[in-house]
Design a protein around this motif. Structure first.
Motif, PDB file in Angstrom:
ATOM      1  N   GLY A   5      58.601 -47.906  53.040  1.00  0.00           N
ATOM      2  CA  GLY A   5      59.486 -47.128  52.180  1.00  0.00           C
ATOM      3  C   GLY A   5      58.754 -46.433  51.050  1.00  0.00           C
ATOM      4  N   SER A   6      57.781 -47.113  50.451  1.00  0.00           N
ATOM      5  CA  SER A   6      57.042 -46.507  49.344  1.00  0.00           C
ATOM      6  C   SER A   6      56.234 -45.304  49.815  1.00  0.00           C
ATOM      7  CB  SER A   6      56.116 -47.537  48.688  1.00  0.00           C
ATOM      8  OG  SER A   6      55.144 -48.024  49.592  1.00  0.00           O
ATOM      9  N   MET A   7      55.735 -45.351  51.062  1.00  0.00           N
ATOM     10  CA  MET A   7      55.020 -44.208  51.612  1.00  0.00           C
ATOM     11  C   MET A   7      55.979 -43.065  51.941  1.00  0.00           C
ATOM     12  SD  MET A   7      51.764 -44.913  51.696  1.00  0.00           S
ATOM     13  CE  MET A   7      51.995 -45.785  50.135  1.00  0.00           C
ATOM     14  N   LEU A   8      57.143 -43.391  52.494  1.00  0.00           N
ATOM     15  CA  LEU A   8      58.120 -42.366  52.848  1.00  0.00           C
ATOM     16  C   LEU A   8      58.572 -41.569  51.626  1.00  0.00           C
ATOM     17  CD1 LEU A   8      60.399 -44.231  55.431  1.00  0.00           C
ATOM     18  CD2 LEU A   8      58.953 -42.244  55.875  1.00  0.00           C
ATOM     19  N   VAL A   9      58.820 -42.261  50.523  1.00  0.00           N
ATOM     20  CA  VAL A   9      59.259 -41.579  49.302  1.00  0.00           C
ATOM     21  C   VAL A   9      58.191 -40.586  48.844  1.00  0.00           C
ATOM     22  CG1 VAL A   9      59.728 -41.898  46.838  1.00  0.00           C
ATOM     23  CG2 VAL A   9      60.821 -43.393  48.514  1.00  0.00           C
ATOM     24  N   GLN A  10      56.943 -41.030  48.833  1.00  0.00           N
ATOM     25  CA  GLN A  10      55.869 -40.159  48.368  1.00  0.00           C
ATOM     26  C   GLN A  10      55.626 -38.980  49.316  1.00  0.00           C
ATOM     27  OE1 GLN A  10      52.399 -42.416  46.366  1.00  0.00           O
ATOM     28  NE2 GLN A  10      53.350 -43.934  47.699  1.00  0.00           N
ATOM     29  N   MET A  11      55.716 -39.229  50.621  1.00  0.00           N
ATOM     30  CA  MET A  11      55.530 -38.144  51.588  1.00  0.00           C
ATOM     31  C   MET A  11      56.650 -37.122  51.488  1.00  0.00           C
ATOM     32  SD  MET A  11      54.220 -40.211  54.956  1.00  0.00           S
ATOM     33  CE  MET A  11      52.611 -41.018  54.999  1.00  0.00           C
ATOM     34  N   ALA A  12      57.869 -37.601  51.305  1.00  0.00           N
ATOM     35  CA  ALA A  12      59.004 -36.690  51.159  1.00  0.00           C
ATOM     36  C   ALA A  12      58.825 -35.814  49.922  1.00  0.00           C
ATOM     37  CB  ALA A  12      60.301 -37.480  51.061  1.00  0.00           C
ATOM     38  N   LYS A  13      58.327 -36.401  48.847  1.00  0.00           N
ATOM     39  CA  LYS A  13      58.071 -35.634  47.634  1.00  0.00           C
ATOM     40  C   LYS A  13      56.971 -34.600  47.873  1.00  0.00           C
ATOM     41  CE  LYS A  13      56.784 -36.138  42.764  1.00  0.00           C
ATOM     42  NZ  LYS A  13      56.389 -37.099  41.679  1.00  0.00           N
ATOM     43  N   ALA A  14      55.928 -34.998  48.613  1.00  0.00           N
ATOM     44  CA  ALA A  14      54.782 -34.117  48.851  1.00  0.00           C
ATOM     45  C   ALA A  14      55.174 -32.871  49.634  1.00  0.00           C
ATOM     46  CB  ALA A  14      53.676 -34.881  49.577  1.00  0.00           C
ATOM     47  N   ILE A  15      56.172 -32.980  50.528  1.00  0.00           N
ATOM     48  CA  ILE A  15      56.562 -31.821  51.330  1.00  0.00           C
ATOM     49  C   ILE A  15      57.783 -31.101  50.750  1.00  0.00           C
ATOM     50  CG2 ILE A  15      55.567 -32.781  53.434  1.00  0.00           C
ATOM     51  CD1 ILE A  15      58.363 -33.509  54.376  1.00  0.00           C
TER      52      ILE A  15
END
Length: 200
Positions: A5-15
């Motif tokens: 989940g912590s990776m998904l949040v950051q990836m979503a922000k990055a794109i």
């Protein structure tokens, strides 16, 4: 607020996704998700998940990542916007919370499988929705595909868009304690079991 989940949040922000809505099961995880870039955090221990989800994105979601399983899949699908995608990557609510040797645990798992939602092909077409599954265990031979993904991940790491939020380590002889921490639903970040180096 866990490892995935912590990776998904950051990836979503990055794109550039918006809103980025995280769901947690305990209040002490809210701040961690906000720090990672979530624009809204739903605390299931204090509010109704689906009412809060609808309020956070009234038009529905372009993507929902569901690791819970039978308890949430049908409602997750309903919460998608037109052309949205439901990504299923786990079945947490289907797993036993007690010993696998307990016959009742197997009965509960079977009941969960029987209650698994079936997605209507006609609705998929008319709403242009998608349902996808993901299991990293079967990507061992997909070296070219995984290589491309890692190039992007490394680029995000290098520019600071992606970072480990929290890492808790356990020695290998405390593996049961690490497993208990995962099952408790209270951990934040990634849990790592350390192996010994040869000769240690």
């Amino acid at each position: 607020a866990g490892g995935v989940g912590s990776m998904l949040v950051q990836m979503a922000k990055a794109i550039g996704c918006h809103p980025i809505v995280a769901v947690v099961g305990a209040s002490h995880k809210v701040a961690a998700c906000e720090a990672l870039g979530a624009t809204a955090v739903i605390d299931k221990s204090k509010e109704d998940l689906w009412s809060a989800a609808s309020k956070a994105a009234p038009g529905g979601y372009c993507a929902i990542f569901d690791a819970n399983g039978v308890q949430t899949l049908a409602r997750s699908y309903s919460a998608l916007a037109q052309t949205g995608t439901l990504v299923i990557y786990g079945f947490h609510t289907n797993l036993p919370t007690s010993s696998m040797l307990n016959p009742l645990a197997w009965v509960r798992m079977l009941v969960g499988i029987l209650r698994m939602p079936r997605f209507d092909p006609m609705d998929l077409v008319l709403s242009s929705k998608s349902v996808a599954g993901f299991n990293l265990s079967f990507f061992a031979d997909e070296t070219r595909m995984v290589g491309r993904y890692f190039e992007q991940i490394l680029a995000w790491v290098e520019d600071g868009s992606l970072a480990l939020s929290n890492v808790t380590t356990f020695p290998m002889d405390e593996l049961p304690r690490a497993h208990g921490a995962i099952q408790s639903g209270q951990s934040v970040g990634k849990l790592v079991c350390l192996t010994r180096h040869a000769g240690d």
